[in-house]
Scaffold this motif. Structure first.
Motif, short mmCIF file in Angstrom:
data_model
loop_
_atom_site.label_atom_id
_atom_site.label_comp_id
_atom_site.label_asym_id
_atom_site.label_seq_id
_atom_site.Cartn_x
_atom_site.Cartn_y
_atom_site.Cartn_z
N ASP A 146 0.81 -1.22 0.00
CA ASP A 146 0.00 0.00 0.00
C ASP A 146 0.84 1.27 0.00
O ASP A 146 0.36 2.33 -0.41
N CYS A 147 2.07 1.21 0.48
CA CYS A 147 2.88 2.42 0.59
C CYS A 147 3.30 2.94 -0.78
O CYS A 147 3.07 4.10 -1.10
N ASN A 148 3.90 2.09 -1.60
CA ASN A 148 4.36 2.55 -2.91
C ASN A 148 3.59 1.92 -4.06
O ASN A 148 3.97 2.08 -5.22
N ARG A 149 2.48 1.21 -3.76
CA ARG A 149 1.60 0.58 -4.76
C ARG A 149 2.34 -0.44 -5.62
O ARG A 149 1.96 -0.69 -6.76
N GLU A 150 3.39 -1.03 -5.09
CA GLU A 150 4.15 -2.01 -5.86
C GLU A 150 3.43 -3.36 -5.88
O GLU A 150 2.96 -3.84 -4.84
N ALA A 151 3.35 -3.97 -7.06
CA ALA A 151 2.76 -5.29 -7.19
C ALA A 151 3.77 -6.32 -6.71
O ALA A 151 4.77 -6.58 -7.39
N LEU A 152 3.53 -6.89 -5.54
CA LEU A 152 4.48 -7.86 -4.97
C LEU A 152 4.30 -9.24 -5.57
O LEU A 152 5.27 -10.01 -5.69
N ALA A 153 3.07 -9.59 -5.94
CA ALA A 153 2.82 -10.92 -6.50
C ALA A 153 1.57 -10.89 -7.37
O ALA A 153 0.58 -10.23 -7.03
N ILE A 154 1.64 -11.61 -8.49
CA ILE A 154 0.48 -11.90 -9.33
C ILE A 154 0.60 -13.38 -9.68
O ILE A 154 1.33 -13.76 -10.59
N ASP A 155 -0.07 -14.22 -8.93
CA ASP A 155 0.05 -15.68 -9.09
C ASP A 155 -1.26 -16.26 -9.58
O ASP A 155 -2.33 -15.99 -9.01
N ALA A 156 -1.20 -17.07 -10.64
CA ALA A 156 -2.39 -17.66 -11.25
C ALA A 156 -2.46 -19.15 -10.95
O ALA A 156 -1.44 -19.82 -10.78
N GLY A 157 -3.67 -19.67 -10.90
CA GLY A 157 -3.88 -21.11 -10.68
C GLY A 157 -5.30 -21.50 -11.01
O GLY A 157 -6.21 -20.66 -11.01
N LEU A 158 -5.51 -22.78 -11.32
CA LEU A 158 -6.86 -23.26 -11.58
C LEU A 158 -7.69 -23.23 -10.30
O LEU A 158 -8.90 -23.07 -10.34
N SER A 159 -7.02 -23.41 -9.18
CA SER A 159 -7.64 -23.22 -7.87
C SER A 159 -6.61 -22.55 -6.98
O SER A 159 -5.40 -22.67 -7.22
N TYR A 160 -7.08 -21.86 -5.96
CA TYR A 160 -6.13 -21.13 -5.10
C TYR A 160 -6.64 -21.17 -3.66
O TYR A 160 -7.19 -20.19 -3.15
N PRO A 161 -6.47 -22.32 -2.99
CA PRO A 161 -6.93 -22.43 -1.60
C PRO A 161 -6.04 -21.66 -0.64
O PRO A 161 -5.02 -21.07 -1.04
N ALA A 162 -6.41 -21.68 0.61
CA ALA A 162 -5.65 -20.96 1.64
C ALA A 162 -4.21 -21.45 1.71
O ALA A 162 -3.29 -20.66 1.96
N ASP A 248 3.82 -11.92 -15.34
CA ASP A 248 5.12 -11.55 -14.78
C ASP A 248 5.75 -10.39 -15.55
O ASP A 248 6.31 -9.46 -14.95
N ASN A 249 5.64 -10.44 -16.88
CA ASN A 249 6.18 -9.34 -17.69
C ASN A 249 5.42 -8.04 -17.43
O ASN A 249 6.02 -6.96 -17.34
N TRP A 250 4.10 -8.16 -17.31
CA TRP A 250 3.28 -6.97 -17.06
C TRP A 250 3.59 -6.40 -15.68
O TRP A 250 3.66 -5.18 -15.51
N ARG A 251 3.79 -7.26 -14.68
CA ARG A 251 4.09 -6.80 -13.31
C ARG A 251 5.41 -6.04 -13.27
O ARG A 251 5.52 -5.00 -12.60
N GLU A 252 6.39 -6.53 -13.98
CA GLU A 252 7.68 -5.84 -14.01
C GLU A 252 7.55 -4.47 -14.67
O GLU A 252 8.09 -3.48 -14.16
N ASP A 253 6.81 -4.40 -15.77
CA ASP A 253 6.61 -3.12 -16.43
C ASP A 253 5.82 -2.17 -15.54
O ASP A 253 6.12 -0.97 -15.47
N TYR A 254 4.81 -2.68 -14.84
CA TYR A 254 3.98 -1.87 -13.95
C TYR A 254 4.83 -1.28 -12.82
O TYR A 254 4.74 -0.10 -12.50
N ASN A 255 5.66 -2.11 -12.21
CA ASN A 255 6.45 -1.65 -11.06
C ASN A 255 7.54 -0.64 -11.45
O ASN A 255 7.86 0.26 -10.68
N PHE A 256 8.09 -0.80 -12.65
CA PHE A 256 9.20 0.06 -13.05
C PHE A 256 8.77 1.27 -13.87
O PHE A 256 9.48 2.28 -13.90
N ASN A 257 7.61 1.19 -14.54
CA ASN A 257 7.26 2.24 -15.51
C ASN A 257 5.91 2.91 -15.31
O ASN A 257 5.64 3.93 -15.93
#
Length: 294
Positions: A146-162, A248-257
């Motif tokens: 929340d401080c610098n709005r950096e995307a720390l993780a974008i993880d995809a899966g068919l299911s994503y339990p706890a 992953d490519n989009w996250r890197e571009d988002y964080n840097f640009n």
């Protein structure tokens, strides 16, 4: 043989049918079903709205109880409604049927959406849903500082339990450390004992948003909008690996640009460097946006 006697209410239904189907006069239709015209024109003056409201409150508060307990609770409150009347309304509302009921959430307190004063203080988390080209459902788990709005993780899966949520957070903890608190909604992954025990073990406070109030987690909601417009609505995905690579490519571009207005039109990574160098003073307005001063 016992002769069945129809109630006036059922006779009225038959009179309506005769009038509509055979276009007969009301007088003739009433004669055929042996219903007096005064009964046909009679309008009930009963108002059961108070009884209905009371039974609805009891059904919501005690969904597994029966009529007797509802009735005696009503009597204990001093309401002198006749038992037959309450039972009639109870049956008309079909409260006698077994009802499936969800577990009720603990009442959430509104948490102000404040910008943290330091990095790694608060992480916002949320899920997004979509489908692959073969119609298999997929989920994307997003984590934002929340401080610098950096995307720390974008993880995809068919299911994503706890369990998978904790694996992602453990990886982030090893890389940059654990936050002081996390902000999330009331999804089953975030209200599970697995997740809550992990947070308790790592001394992380959980700030839940109120149900139906997504903007209480506004930073991640705005991030989700960008991600959906740029990736999920822009491409078809054949498998999870394809989505993960593009993300992953989009996250890197988002964080840097990506220029954030609330960060003085600089990117999250640039703002992280500025905070670490300590070459920028900052303060907060009444709104949660960050104002920068050289």
């Amino acid at each position: 043989m016992v002769k069945k006697v129809l109630k006036p209410s059922y006779k009225r239904v038959r009179v309506k049918y005769l009038i509509k189907t055979f276009a007969v006069h009301i007088i003739r239709a009433c004669q055929v079903v042996r219903l007096s015209r005064s009964m046909w024109y009679y309008q009930s003056k009963k108002d059961d709205s108070e009884v209905i409201d009371k039974l609805m409150v009891l059904a919501e508060s005690y969904p597994t109880r029966g009529f007797d307990e509802y009735y005696y609770k009503i009597r204990r409150e001093g309401l002198k409604w006749n038992r037959k009347r309450v039972l009639r309304v109870y049956l008309e509302m079909k409260l006698g049927l077994r009802r499936k009921h969800k577990k009720r959430l603990v009442k959430r307190i509104k948490q102000p959406l404040e910008t943290p004063s330091s990095l790694n203080e608060c992480w916002s988390m949320d899920f997004m849903s979509d489908a692959l080209t073969d119609d298999r459902k997929l989920r994307v788990f997003n984590v934002l500082d929340d401080c610098n709005r950096e995307a720390l993780a974008i993880d995809a899966g068919l299911s994503y339990p706890a369990r998978a949520v904790i694996e992602t957070l453990e990886r982030l903890k090893d890389e940059i450390g654990a936050p002081k608190y996390v902000r999330c909604d009331n999804g089953p992954e975030f209200t599970s004992k697995t997740f809550m025990n992990w947070c308790k073990k790592n001394f992380i406070e959980i700030k839940y948003t109120q149900p139906g109030k997504p903007m209480q987690n506004g930073y991640i909601e705005r991030f989700n909008r960008y991600f959906r417009e740029d990736i999920m609505d822009a491409y078809y995905f054949n498998d999870i690996y394809q989505l993960q690579k593009i993300s992953d490519n989009w996250r890197e571009d988002y964080n840097f640009n990506h220029p954030h207005k609330s960060l003085g039109n600089i990117s999250p990574k640039e703002f992280r460097g500025v905070l670490k160098r300590g070459s920028l003073k900052y303060k907060f307005n009444v709104s949660p946006k960050l104002t920068l001063e050289d």
